[in-house]
Design a protein around this motif. Structure first.
Motif, mmCIF file in Angstrom:
data_model
loop_
_atom_site.group_PDB
_atom_site.id
_atom_site.type_symbol
_atom_site.label_atom_id
_atom_site.label_comp_id
_atom_site.label_asym_id
_atom_site.label_seq_id
_atom_site.Cartn_x
_atom_site.Cartn_y
_atom_site.Cartn_z
ATOM 1 N N GLY A 145 0.813 -1.211 0.000
ATOM 2 C CA GLY A 145 0.000 0.000 0.000
ATOM 3 C C GLY A 145 0.845 1.257 0.000
ATOM 4 O O GLY A 145 0.538 2.222 -0.699
ATOM 5 N N LEU A 146 1.930 1.259 0.752
ATOM 6 C CA LEU A 146 2.758 2.447 0.859
ATOM 7 C C LEU A 146 3.389 2.816 -0.463
ATOM 8 O O LEU A 146 3.548 3.994 -0.783
ATOM 9 C CB LEU A 146 3.858 2.232 1.900
ATOM 10 N N SER A 147 3.769 1.843 -1.237
ATOM 11 C CA SER A 147 4.478 2.125 -2.477
ATOM 12 C C SER A 147 3.651 2.969 -3.427
ATOM 13 O O SER A 147 4.196 3.738 -4.207
ATOM 14 C CB SER A 147 4.857 0.810 -3.175
ATOM 15 N N ILE A 148 2.329 2.828 -3.377
ATOM 16 C CA ILE A 148 1.457 3.620 -4.234
ATOM 17 C C ILE A 148 0.971 4.863 -3.517
ATOM 18 O O ILE A 148 1.107 5.979 -4.009
ATOM 19 C CB ILE A 148 0.252 2.777 -4.707
ATOM 20 N N ALA A 149 0.446 4.706 -2.309
ATOM 21 C CA ALA A 149 -0.168 5.827 -1.608
ATOM 22 C C ALA A 149 0.834 6.908 -1.255
ATOM 23 O O ALA A 149 0.561 8.093 -1.419
ATOM 24 C CB ALA A 149 -0.862 5.318 -0.341
ATOM 25 N N THR A 150 2.006 6.527 -0.782
ATOM 26 C CA THR A 150 2.965 7.533 -0.355
ATOM 27 C C THR A 150 3.558 8.273 -1.534
ATOM 28 O O THR A 150 3.763 9.476 -1.480
ATOM 29 C CB THR A 150 4.097 6.898 0.471
ATOM 30 N N LEU A 180 10.266 5.335 -2.760
ATOM 31 C CA LEU A 180 11.209 4.856 -3.761
ATOM 32 C C LEU A 180 10.563 3.822 -4.680
ATOM 33 O O LEU A 180 10.711 3.877 -5.904
ATOM 34 C CB LEU A 180 12.429 4.235 -3.082
ATOM 35 N N ALA A 181 9.853 2.877 -4.079
ATOM 36 C CA ALA A 181 9.237 1.817 -4.870
ATOM 37 C C ALA A 181 8.138 2.368 -5.766
ATOM 38 O O ALA A 181 8.028 1.998 -6.935
ATOM 39 C CB ALA A 181 8.677 0.742 -3.944
ATOM 40 N N GLY A 182 7.320 3.257 -5.231
ATOM 41 C CA GLY A 182 6.215 3.796 -6.006
ATOM 42 C C GLY A 182 6.648 4.685 -7.145
ATOM 43 O O GLY A 182 5.925 4.837 -8.130
ATOM 44 N N ALA A 183 7.819 5.303 -7.038
ATOM 45 C CA ALA A 183 8.306 6.194 -8.084
ATOM 46 C C ALA A 183 9.057 5.467 -9.186
ATOM 47 O O ALA A 183 9.328 6.038 -10.239
ATOM 48 C CB ALA A 183 9.210 7.258 -7.469
ATOM 49 N N ALA A 184 9.416 4.199 -8.967
ATOM 50 C CA ALA A 184 10.236 3.467 -9.936
ATOM 51 C C ALA A 184 9.454 3.139 -11.199
ATOM 52 O O ALA A 184 8.281 2.783 -11.144
ATOM 53 C CB ALA A 184 10.753 2.181 -9.297
ATOM 54 N N ILE A 185 10.116 3.258 -12.348
ATOM 55 C CA ILE A 185 9.484 2.882 -13.614
ATOM 56 C C ILE A 185 10.135 1.645 -14.225
ATOM 57 O O ILE A 185 9.565 1.021 -15.116
ATOM 58 C CB ILE A 185 9.478 4.043 -14.618
ATOM 59 N N GLY A 186 11.328 1.306 -13.782
ATOM 60 C CA GLY A 186 11.961 0.070 -14.215
ATOM 61 C C GLY A 186 12.452 0.111 -15.657
ATOM 62 O O GLY A 186 12.374 1.124 -16.349
ATOM 63 N N GLY A 238 28.273 13.866 7.924
ATOM 64 C CA GLY A 238 27.222 13.564 8.888
ATOM 65 C C GLY A 238 25.985 12.933 8.290
ATOM 66 O O GLY A 238 25.078 12.536 9.018
ATOM 67 N N ALA A 239 25.948 12.832 6.974
ATOM 68 C CA ALA A 239 24.790 12.233 6.310
ATOM 69 C C ALA A 239 25.084 10.779 5.946
ATOM 70 O O ALA A 239 26.176 10.456 5.489
ATOM 71 C CB ALA A 239 24.427 13.005 5.044
ATOM 72 N N GLU A 240 24.107 9.913 6.168
ATOM 73 C CA GLU A 240 24.191 8.541 5.669
ATOM 74 C C GLU A 240 23.417 8.480 4.368
ATOM 75 O O GLU A 240 22.232 8.817 4.322
ATOM 76 C CB GLU A 240 23.613 7.545 6.664
ATOM 77 N N VAL A 241 24.068 8.069 3.300
ATOM 78 C CA VAL A 241 23.444 8.040 1.978
ATOM 79 C C VAL A 241 23.113 6.600 1.621
ATOM 80 O O VAL A 241 23.995 5.736 1.603
ATOM 81 C CB VAL A 241 24.375 8.661 0.910
ATOM 82 N N ILE A 242 21.844 6.346 1.353
ATOM 83 C CA ILE A 242 21.363 5.006 1.011
ATOM 84 C C ILE A 242 20.882 5.041 -0.429
ATOM 85 O O ILE A 242 19.895 5.700 -0.752
ATOM 86 C CB ILE A 242 20.219 4.576 1.940
ATOM 87 N N LYS A 243 21.579 4.364 -1.322
ATOM 88 C CA LYS A 243 21.217 4.333 -2.739
ATOM 89 C C LYS A 243 20.410 3.081 -3.018
ATOM 90 O O LYS A 243 20.803 1.995 -2.640
ATOM 91 C CB LYS A 243 22.481 4.356 -3.598
ATOM 92 N N ALA A 244 19.289 3.243 -3.676
ATOM 93 C CA ALA A 244 18.435 2.095 -3.984
ATOM 94 C C ALA A 244 17.763 2.300 -5.333
ATOM 95 O O ALA A 244 16.831 3.100 -5.461
ATOM 96 C CB ALA A 244 17.386 1.891 -2.899
ATOM 97 N N ASP A 245 18.257 1.610 -6.347
ATOM 98 C CA ASP A 245 17.670 1.640 -7.686
ATOM 99 C C ASP A 245 17.517 3.064 -8.200
ATOM 100 O O ASP A 245 18.488 3.727 -8.466
ATOM 101 C CB ASP A 245 16.337 0.886 -7.699
ATOM 102 N N GLU A 246 16.271 3.568 -8.274
ATOM 103 C CA GLU A 246 16.005 4.848 -8.940
ATOM 104 C C GLU A 246 15.851 6.011 -7.960
ATOM 105 O O GLU A 246 15.294 7.051 -8.323
ATOM 106 C CB GLU A 246 14.747 4.726 -9.807
#
Length: 231
Positions: free
Chosen positions: A12-17, A64-70, A94-102
Motif C-alpha cells: 500500500g505504501l508504495s502507491i499511496a505515499t 522509492l518503490a512507487g516512483a520506480a518505472i523500471g 554527517g549524512a548517511e546516503v542510502i542508494k536504492a535503484d532509482e
C-alpha cells in the motif's frame, strides 16, 4: 515481526505515499505509464525493503518503490541517482546516503540536526543542509520528501507533532538556501517506523532521525522514457 509488517505495508505504501509526494506536480506522462509505474512500485517494494534492510522506514521505502518505472528508462534514472548519491556522500558530512535503484535516501541522526526536544536546526547543521541543497540544485528534475521520526518516549500525539515540526524545519531551511519550494514536501511519522529497538537507548537513538527521500520527477521520467525509446 518488524520485517513481516514492513512487507505487508509496502504494497500500500508504495502507491499511496508516492502519490502524496508527487501529487502536486503536473502529470505529463500518459495514464498507461502512470499505471505501469505504480505496478512496478508495488512489485519492487519487497525487493527494495530487502536491499535497504532496517536502514529506513516504510514510508521512505514506499516512495522509492512507487516512483520506480523500471526497465531501460529506470536504469538511466538510476545512473543519474548514482552520480548524485556519490556527490552527496562526498560533500555532506554527517549524512548517511542510502542508494536504492532509482532513488536516494539521505539520513541524518536527529542529534546532528537538533538539540534535545527542539525543532530549530542547529547552526552546525545548517552548513550540511546548505551543501545538500547545492547538490540537489545540480539536478533540478527530482522531487524530495523530508520525513521526521522519533523514539517512543512520550505520547504519540506529542511525538507526531515533534516529527512534523522537525521535518518542516529542515524543509524551510533548505528552501531558504535556494531549493525550490515546489520540489519538497514533509511528513512526520512519530515513532511508528522504528529501525532500532525502542527498548534500548542505542535503538532509540537510531529511531530519532530525519530521512530525505529523492526521486525522479515527471520530467526526468519522461526524458528517460524518450531516451530509452530512441536507444
Amino acid at each position: 515481526m518488524v520485517m513481516m509488517n514492513r512487507k505487508i505495508a509496502l504494497m500500500g505504501l508504495s502507491i499511496a505515499t508516492s502519490a502524496m509526494l508527487l501529487g502536486s506536480c503536473s502529470t505529463i506522462q500518459s495514464m498507461s505509464n502512470t499505471q505501469k509505474g505504480a505496478a512496478t512500485g508495488a512489485v519492487a517494494g519487497g525487493a527494495l525493503g530487502a536491499i535497504i534492510g532496517n536502514k529506513a522506514g516504510n514510508t521512505a521505502v514506499g516512495v522509492l518503490a512507487g516512483a520506480a518505472i523500471g526497465g531501460v528508462a529506470g536504469g538511466l534514472i538510476g545512473k543519474k541517482m548514482d552520480r548524485q548519491a556519490a556527490e552527496i556522500e562526498r560533500t555532506v558530512p554527517g549524512a548517511e546516503v542510502i542508494k536504492a535503484d532509482e532513488g536516494i535516501i539521505v539520513k541524518f541522526d536527529s542529534g546532528i540536526l537538533f538539540d534535545f526536544d527542539k525543532t530549530e536546526v542547529k547552526p552546525a547543521a545548517r552548513e550540511n543542509i546548505g551543501k545538500l541543497v547545492a547538490s540537489l540544485n545540480q539536478e533540478p528534475n527530482t522531487d524530495i520528501l523530508v520525513i521526521g521520526h522519533t523514539d517512543n518516549k512520550g505520547t504519540d500525539s506529542y511525538n507526531q507533532g515533534l516529527s512534523e515540526r522537525r521535518a518542516k524545519a529542515v524543509r524551510d531551511y533548505a528552501v531558504s538556501q535556494g531549493l525550490a519550494a515546489r520540489r519538497i514536501k514533509t511528513e512526520g511519522r512519530s515513532f511508528h517506523e522504528p529501525i532500532g529497538d525502542n527498548n534500548t537507548e542505542a535503538g532509540r537513538a537510531q529511531n530519532r532521525r530525519v530521512e530525505i527521500v529523492i526521486v525522479a520527477n515527471d520530467r526526468m521520467k519522461e526524458e528517460a522514457l524518450k531516451e530509452a525509446g530512441d536507444s
